[in-house]
Design a protein around this motif. Structure first.
Motif, PDB file in Angstrom:
ATOM      1  N   GLU A  94       0.717  -1.017   0.042  1.00  0.00           N
ATOM      2  CA  GLU A  94       0.002  -0.068  -0.016  1.00  0.00           C
ATOM      3  C   GLU A  94       0.823   1.042  -0.039  1.00  0.00           C
ATOM      4  O   GLU A  94       1.893   1.090   0.736  1.00  0.00           O
ATOM      5  CB  GLU A  94      -0.991   0.000   1.248  1.00  0.00           C
ATOM      6  CG  GLU A  94      -1.979  -1.213   1.191  1.00  0.00           C
ATOM      7  CD  GLU A  94      -2.795  -0.892   0.165  1.00  0.00           C
ATOM      8  OE1 GLU A  94      -3.239  -2.065  -0.462  1.00  0.00           O
ATOM      9  OE2 GLU A  94      -3.256   0.059  -0.387  1.00  0.00           O
ATOM     10  N   GLU A  95       0.523   2.242  -0.926  1.00  0.00           N
ATOM     11  CA  GLU A  95       1.310   3.426  -1.023  1.00  0.00           C
ATOM     12  C   GLU A  95       0.410   4.570  -0.381  1.00  0.00           C
ATOM     13  O   GLU A  95      -0.709   4.818  -0.775  1.00  0.00           O
ATOM     14  CB  GLU A  95       1.958   3.546  -2.225  1.00  0.00           C
ATOM     15  CG  GLU A  95       2.830   2.550  -2.745  1.00  0.00           C
ATOM     16  CD  GLU A  95       3.545   2.644  -4.046  1.00  0.00           C
ATOM     17  OE1 GLU A  95       3.611   1.893  -4.842  1.00  0.00           O
ATOM     18  OE2 GLU A  95       4.029   3.715  -4.154  1.00  0.00           O
ATOM     19  N   MET A 133       7.077   9.694  -0.910  1.00  0.00           N
ATOM     20  CA  MET A 133       6.060   8.899  -1.025  1.00  0.00           C
ATOM     21  C   MET A 133       6.636   7.560  -0.030  1.00  0.00           C
ATOM     22  O   MET A 133       7.706   7.216   0.113  1.00  0.00           O
ATOM     23  CB  MET A 133       6.081   8.382  -2.314  1.00  0.00           C
ATOM     24  CG  MET A 133       5.697   9.320  -3.532  1.00  0.00           C
ATOM     25  SD  MET A 133       6.144   8.728  -5.020  1.00  0.00           S
ATOM     26  CE  MET A 133       7.343  10.225  -5.422  1.00  0.00           C
ATOM     27  N   ASN A 134       5.402   6.996   0.410  1.00  0.00           N
ATOM     28  CA  ASN A 134       5.709   5.940   1.372  1.00  0.00           C
ATOM     29  C   ASN A 134       4.975   4.527   0.890  1.00  0.00           C
ATOM     30  O   ASN A 134       3.903   4.416   0.089  1.00  0.00           O
ATOM     31  CB  ASN A 134       4.967   6.047   2.657  1.00  0.00           C
ATOM     32  CG  ASN A 134       5.633   7.558   3.271  1.00  0.00           C
ATOM     33  OD1 ASN A 134       6.854   7.585   3.636  1.00  0.00           O
ATOM     34  ND2 ASN A 134       4.590   8.515   3.443  1.00  0.00           N
ATOM     35  N   SER A 143      10.312   4.486   1.946  1.00  0.00           N
ATOM     36  CA  SER A 143       9.864   5.763   1.657  1.00  0.00           C
ATOM     37  C   SER A 143      10.762   6.088   0.385  1.00  0.00           C
ATOM     38  O   SER A 143      11.913   5.712   0.345  1.00  0.00           O
ATOM     39  CB  SER A 143      10.077   6.963   2.560  1.00  0.00           C
ATOM     40  OG  SER A 143      11.406   7.137   2.870  1.00  0.00           O
ATOM     41  N   LEU A 144      10.293   6.776  -0.459  1.00  0.00           N
ATOM     42  CA  LEU A 144      11.192   7.590  -1.585  1.00  0.00           C
ATOM     43  C   LEU A 144      10.985   8.838  -1.618  1.00  0.00           C
ATOM     44  O   LEU A 144       9.866   9.347  -1.701  1.00  0.00           O
ATOM     45  CB  LEU A 144      10.467   6.877  -2.984  1.00  0.00           C
ATOM     46  CG  LEU A 144      10.943   7.571  -4.243  1.00  0.00           C
ATOM     47  CD1 LEU A 144      12.610   6.915  -4.426  1.00  0.00           C
ATOM     48  CD2 LEU A 144      10.265   7.265  -5.406  1.00  0.00           C
ATOM     49  N   LEU A 145      12.274   9.498  -1.561  1.00  0.00           N
ATOM     50  CA  LEU A 145      12.202  10.965  -1.311  1.00  0.00           C
ATOM     51  C   LEU A 145      12.965  11.449  -2.723  1.00  0.00           C
ATOM     52  O   LEU A 145      14.031  11.023  -3.181  1.00  0.00           O
ATOM     53  CB  LEU A 145      12.979  11.602  -0.331  1.00  0.00           C
ATOM     54  CG  LEU A 145      13.363  13.011  -0.356  1.00  0.00           C
ATOM     55  CD1 LEU A 145      12.530  13.724  -0.349  1.00  0.00           C
ATOM     56  CD2 LEU A 145      14.803  13.131   0.651  1.00  0.00           C
ATOM     57  N   SER A 166       0.338   0.035  -4.580  1.00  0.00           N
ATOM     58  CA  SER A 166      -0.803   0.544  -5.240  1.00  0.00           C
ATOM     59  C   SER A 166      -0.422   1.817  -6.034  1.00  0.00           C
ATOM     60  O   SER A 166      -1.199   2.490  -6.609  1.00  0.00           O
ATOM     61  CB  SER A 166      -1.948   0.928  -4.086  1.00  0.00           C
ATOM     62  OG  SER A 166      -1.214   1.667  -3.264  1.00  0.00           O
ATOM     63  N   GLY A 167       0.899   2.340  -5.935  1.00  0.00           N
ATOM     64  CA  GLY A 167       1.313   3.591  -6.549  1.00  0.00           C
ATOM     65  C   GLY A 167       0.749   5.129  -5.990  1.00  0.00           C
ATOM     66  O   GLY A 167      -0.365   5.146  -5.249  1.00  0.00           O
TER      67      GLY A 167
END
Lengths: 111, 116
Positions: A5-6, A21-22, A73-75, A103-104
């Protein structure tokens, strides 16, 4: 089956700002990856972090992984309009070659 | 680098017809290809794993007689949607482990299928 799940599902920021984004997942993994998808196109691999790593950098990308919380996480720093796309986390589950996608997050960077 | 060529990029067909989608690895040998399906604004769902020279492995809930996968060579895998119906309309994407290491996938550009 999809396990990741994002959040957020959608994110709109101004150029120059950072985007975070997590991703959460449920199973035991070998590695976690992030992919980018431009609208109506295939996915492009961005970065991979192994289960024994906690943080990784690549250009303007920074990825963290917390296996105890089963989250990543994406930074994206100093975002650009060209960063507008959907971003998916994907896990390589132990004993399985195929990737399971989250889920994007749909990122919109306003110029 | 590894490139996967997928075509057609889009196709419109009438209900009841069959549609074939091809994926070719252009500069590497793909012993395994993964076929995914994606509905609008949703994630990718794995349909099947295609292995060169053997039968594909389908995910639970995916009808193997509906979605025929053939992987007859190290550079070509095909997905045939048989007797397509409107509910089969979707974005189909193939991918393969290329030269970037295990688990890292190289994707085709995808095929958008619309069944009227």
């Amino acid at each position: 089956s999809q396990q990741g799940e994002e959040d957020p599902q959608a994110l709109s920021i101004q150029e120059g700002e950072n985007a975070t984004m997590n991703c959460s997942y449920k199973t035991s993994i070998n590695n976690l990856q992030w992919y980018r998808q431009n609208s109506g196109r295939g996915l492009v691999h961005l970065i991979l972090i192994r289960s024994n790593e906690r943080e990784k950098h690549s250009g303007r990308l920074r990825v963290t992984l917390d296996t105890s919380k089963k989250s990543s996480s994406l930074l994206i720093t100093a975002s650009r309009a060209a960063d507008t796309a959907s971003y998916f986390c994907a896990t390589a589950d132990t004993g399985r070659r195929a990737l399971t996608f989250g889920s994007g997050t749909r990122l919109q960077v306003q110029p | 680098g590894a490139v996967v060529s997928q075509h057609p990029s889009w196709v419109i067909c009438k209900s009841g017809t069959s549609v074939k989608i091809e994926c070719r690895s252009l500069d590497f040998q793909a012993t395994t290809m993964f076929w995914y399906r994606q509905f609008p604004k949703q994630s990718l769902m794995l349909m099947a794993t295609s292995n060169e020279g053997s039968k594909a492995t389908y995910e639970q809930g995916v009808e193997k007689d509906k979605f025929l996968i053939n992987h007859a060579s190290l550079t070509l895998s095909t997905l045939t949607v048989t007797s397509a119906h409107p509910e089969d309309s979707s974005f189909y994407i193939c991918s393969s482990e290329g030269v970037r290491g295990a688990n890292v996938l190289t994707f085709g550009a995808g095929s958008r299928l619309t069944v009227l």
